[in-house]
Motif scaffolding. Structure first.
Motif, PDB file in Angstrom:
ATOM      1  N   ILE A  52      40.349  64.228  30.562  1.00 32.85           N
ATOM      2  CA  ILE A  52      39.556  63.103  30.072  1.00 32.85           C
ATOM      3  C   ILE A  52      39.549  61.986  31.109  1.00 32.85           C
ATOM      4  CG2 ILE A  52      39.356  61.348  28.261  1.00 32.85           C
ATOM      5  CD1 ILE A  52      40.702  63.357  26.373  1.00 32.85           C
ATOM      6  N   PHE A  53      40.694  61.767  31.729  1.00 32.17           N
ATOM      7  CA  PHE A  53      40.816  60.851  32.851  1.00 32.17           C
ATOM      8  C   PHE A  53      41.079  61.660  34.111  1.00 32.17           C
ATOM      9  CE2 PHE A  53      41.456  57.609  29.665  1.00 32.17           C
ATOM     10  CZ  PHE A  53      41.035  56.441  30.275  1.00 32.17           C
ATOM     11  N   ASP A  54      40.523  61.231  35.217  1.00 31.63           N
ATOM     12  CA  ASP A  54      40.808  61.833  36.512  1.00 31.63           C
ATOM     13  C   ASP A  54      41.599  60.830  37.348  1.00 31.63           C
ATOM     14  OD1 ASP A  54      39.401  64.244  36.062  1.00 31.63           O
ATOM     15  OD2 ASP A  54      37.509  63.224  36.503  1.00 31.63           O
ATOM     16  N   GLY A  55      42.563  61.350  38.115  1.00 34.06           N
ATOM     17  CA  GLY A  55      43.246  60.495  39.068  1.00 34.06           C
ATOM     18  C   GLY A  55      42.373  60.284  40.297  1.00 34.06           C
ATOM     19  N   TYR A  56      42.817  59.414  41.171  1.00 30.13           N
ATOM     20  CA  TYR A  56      42.080  59.149  42.402  1.00 30.13           C
ATOM     21  C   TYR A  56      42.538  60.102  43.500  1.00 30.13           C
ATOM     22  CZ  TYR A  56      40.498  54.929  40.034  1.00 30.13           C
ATOM     23  OH  TYR A  56      39.932  54.056  39.141  1.00 30.13           O
ATOM     24  N   THR A  57      41.755  60.177  44.565  1.00 25.75           N
ATOM     25  CA  THR A  57      42.041  61.131  45.638  1.00 25.75           C
ATOM     26  C   THR A  57      43.359  60.836  46.349  1.00 25.75           C
ATOM     27  OG1 THR A  57      40.673  59.792  47.135  1.00 25.75           O
ATOM     28  CG2 THR A  57      39.613  61.660  46.046  1.00 25.75           C
ATOM     29  N   ASP A  58      43.844  59.604  46.247  1.00 25.36           N
ATOM     30  CA  ASP A  58      45.120  59.282  46.876  1.00 25.36           C
ATOM     31  C   ASP A  58      46.311  59.600  45.977  1.00 25.36           C
ATOM     32  OD1 ASP A  58      44.920  57.324  44.944  1.00 25.36           O
ATOM     33  OD2 ASP A  58      45.140  55.621  46.315  1.00 25.36           O
ATOM     34  N   GLY A  59      46.045  60.243  44.816  1.00 26.59           N
ATOM     35  CA  GLY A  59      47.117  60.636  43.913  1.00 26.59           C
ATOM     36  C   GLY A  59      47.503  59.583  42.901  1.00 26.59           C
ATOM     37  N   SER A  60      46.802  58.467  42.873  1.00 27.33           N
ATOM     38  CA  SER A  60      47.139  57.383  41.948  1.00 27.33           C
ATOM     39  C   SER A  60      46.321  57.491  40.664  1.00 27.33           C
ATOM     40  CB  SER A  60      46.879  56.020  42.600  1.00 27.33           C
ATOM     41  OG  SER A  60      45.489  55.845  42.847  1.00 27.33           O
ATOM     42  N   PHE A  61      46.790  56.800  39.628  1.00 28.36           N
ATOM     43  CA  PHE A  61      46.070  56.713  38.362  1.00 28.36           C
ATOM     44  C   PHE A  61      45.241  55.436  38.293  1.00 28.36           C
ATOM     45  CE2 PHE A  61      45.782  55.478  33.839  1.00 28.36           C
ATOM     46  CZ  PHE A  61      45.148  56.603  33.334  1.00 28.36           C
ATOM     47  N   GLY A  62      45.698  54.385  38.981  1.00 28.65           N
ATOM     48  CA  GLY A  62      44.976  53.116  38.965  1.00 28.65           C
ATOM     49  C   GLY A  62      45.005  52.444  37.618  1.00 28.65           C
ATOM     50  N   PRO A  63      46.203  52.225  37.045  1.00 24.35           N
ATOM     51  CA  PRO A  63      46.276  51.704  35.672  1.00 24.35           C
ATOM     52  C   PRO A  63      45.632  50.343  35.475  1.00 24.35           C
ATOM     53  CG  PRO A  63      48.417  51.562  36.764  1.00 24.35           C
ATOM     54  CD  PRO A  63      47.533  52.390  37.652  1.00 24.35           C
ATOM     55  N   GLU A  64      45.585  49.517  36.514  1.00 31.74           N
ATOM     56  CA  GLU A  64      45.017  48.176  36.375  1.00 31.74           C
ATOM     57  C   GLU A  64      43.528  48.133  36.662  1.00 31.74           C
ATOM     58  OE1 GLU A  64      46.535  45.499  35.093  1.00 31.74           O
ATOM     59  OE2 GLU A  64      48.122  46.950  34.679  1.00 31.74           O
ATOM     60  N   ASN A  65      42.961  49.238  37.081  1.00 30.47           N
ATOM     61  CA  ASN A  65      41.514  49.261  37.316  1.00 30.47           C
ATOM     62  C   ASN A  65      40.776  49.190  35.982  1.00 30.47           C
ATOM     63  OD1 ASN A  65      42.159  49.588  39.990  1.00 30.47           O
ATOM     64  ND2 ASN A  65      41.535  51.727  40.109  1.00 30.47           N
ATOM     65  N   VAL A  66      39.682  48.451  35.963  1.00 31.74           N
ATOM     66  CA  VAL A  66      38.943  48.286  34.713  1.00 31.74           C
ATOM     67  C   VAL A  66      38.088  49.516  34.437  1.00 31.74           C
ATOM     68  CG1 VAL A  66      38.905  45.779  34.891  1.00 31.74           C
ATOM     69  CG2 VAL A  66      37.023  47.117  35.872  1.00 31.74           C
ATOM     70  N   VAL A  67      37.702  49.667  33.176  1.00 27.39           N
ATOM     71  CA  VAL A  67      36.815  50.748  32.739  1.00 27.39           C
ATOM     72  C   VAL A  67      35.462  50.146  32.401  1.00 27.39           C
ATOM     73  CG1 VAL A  67      36.410  52.524  30.984  1.00 27.39           C
ATOM     74  CG2 VAL A  67      38.724  52.123  31.850  1.00 27.39           C
ATOM     75  N   THR A  68      34.411  50.703  32.960  1.00 29.80           N
ATOM     76  CA  THR A  68      33.068  50.186  32.705  1.00 29.80           C
ATOM     77  C   THR A  68      32.473  50.835  31.458  1.00 29.80           C
ATOM     78  OG1 THR A  68      31.950  51.881  34.021  1.00 29.80           O
ATOM     79  CG2 THR A  68      32.723  49.906  35.185  1.00 29.80           C
ATOM     80  N   ARG A  69      31.372  50.289  31.004  1.00 32.02           N
ATOM     81  CA  ARG A  69      30.684  50.857  29.845  1.00 32.02           C
ATOM     82  C   ARG A  69      30.194  52.277  30.144  1.00 32.02           C
ATOM     83  NH1 ARG A  69      28.178  47.939  25.856  1.00 32.02           N
ATOM     84  NH2 ARG A  69      26.110  48.780  26.356  1.00 32.02           N
ATOM     85  N   ALA A  70      29.734  52.504  31.370  1.00 28.41           N
ATOM     86  CA  ALA A  70      29.286  53.847  31.740  1.00 28.41           C
ATOM     87  C   ALA A  70      30.455  54.820  31.748  1.00 28.41           C
ATOM     88  CB  ALA A  70      28.611  53.817  33.111  1.00 28.41           C
TER      89      ALA A  70
END
Length: 317
Positions: A52-70
């Motif tokens: 449902i969620f994908d990690g980033y290519t650098d292996g991180s989850f990016g917990p503080e990154n915001v989620v857009t409506r899209a």
């Protein structure tokens, strides 16, 4: 290395014989590089394990990154249809003028289901950060609530917040209604939505619920406690146990040509049927870290070809 593994195994056996549990901070079983920065770790592990969620290519989850409506529309599509959903049939539907090509099918699919609406003048505002109440509304509609637009009036924020709270979709989070949501927080909402019961309406637009217990949802006139996204979409169960060995402590659990690294989980005296008869312990094909040895753990899995497919083994010590 072999001697070290043997020593670790002997040490663990001594611990288990004494009836002791290893305690301490939770350890990542399928670590992101920024796992320690994730607040809702179990939610992040399970939702990423399901795709449902994908990690980033650098292996991180990016917990503080915001989620857009899209991006929220993509998440909803995966909840309803699985992580390999292909919204291609909806890409040529002319619904909104401002949705990028990568998100068009997902947004159009959700719009066709009445789960998302635009902001006016054929605009969806896809790059805007999704707010708490917007995300909760989308998740509740995916579950079957408020499927008709007129079911939410001028006080819709209060109604949505109340329903989401009663269903425990927020978990332990305390969020303001219009707060911009991060990936960390959305993962927590999605995690709890996975296990919330889906609902339906009768011809009089009344929820199918038992009159004697409004917490028990009845779909099609019958008790259906497993009518959840976890079961319906992913066929996912979970089982609790204790991690007794993994590839760090037992050579036989190391990666081979036919197997990925495995983790041995003991079900604390219970026998669990994992597709091929009841067992007291099982070597799940899943990598866990050394710190999880002796820890209580919850394994999230589905059964395919009479064997478990693991989405996450979560440290619950």
């Amino acid at each position: 290395m072999r001697n070290l593994k043997r020593a670790l195994s002997l040490a663990l056996a001594s611990v288990m014989l004494l009836g002791m549990m290893v305690t301490g901070a939770g350890a990542a079983s399928n670590s992101f590089t920024d796992f320690d920065q994730i607040v809702n770790q179990e939610a992040a592990e399970v939702t990423s394990g399901l795709g449902i969620f994908d990690g980033y290519t650098d292996g991180s989850f990016g917990p503080e990154n915001v989620v857009t409506r899209a991006e929220m529309a993509v998440i909803i599509c995966k909840l309803l249809n699985g992580s390999d959903v292909d919204p291609g049939n909806f890409t040529d539907i002319d619904t909104f003028d401002d949705v990028p090509a990568w998100a068009e099918g997902y947004v159009n699919y959700c719009a066709s289901m009445g789960i998302v609406v635009g902001v006016g003048e054929r605009k969806f505002n896809p790059s805007a950060t999704v707010s708490t109440v917007e995300a909760a509304t989308m998740l509740l509609k995916a579950l079957g609530y408020f499927i008709e637009e007129d079911q939410l009036g001028a006080d819709w924020k209060t109604v949505v917040t109340g329903r989401a709270t009663s269903l425990h979709l927020y978990g332990e989070l305390t969020l303001s209604v219009d707060e911009a949501l991060t990936r960390d927080n959305v993962a927590e909402l999605v995690f709890h939505t996975l296990f919330a019961q889906r609902v339906a309406y009768d011809d009089n637009r009344h929820l199918y619920v038992k009159n004697t217990d409004r917490d028990v949802v009845v779909t099609n006139g019958t008790d259906d406690k497993d009518n959840t996204f976890a079961m319906n979409t992913f066929g996912m169960w979970y089982v609790d146990g204790i991690v007794t060995a993994n590839s760090y402590t037992d050579d036989s659990l190391s990666e081979t040509t036919n197997n990925k690294p495995r983790t041995m989980v003991w079900f604390e005296g219970s026998n669990v049927n994992l597709g091929d008869g009841p067992v007291a312990q099982y070597a799940f094909e899943y990598t866990t870290v050394l710190d999880m040895i002796g820890h209580a753990a919850r394994t999230y899995y589905s059964i395919e070809k009479r064997a478990p497919v693991v989405y996450a083994i979560v440290d619950r010590a």
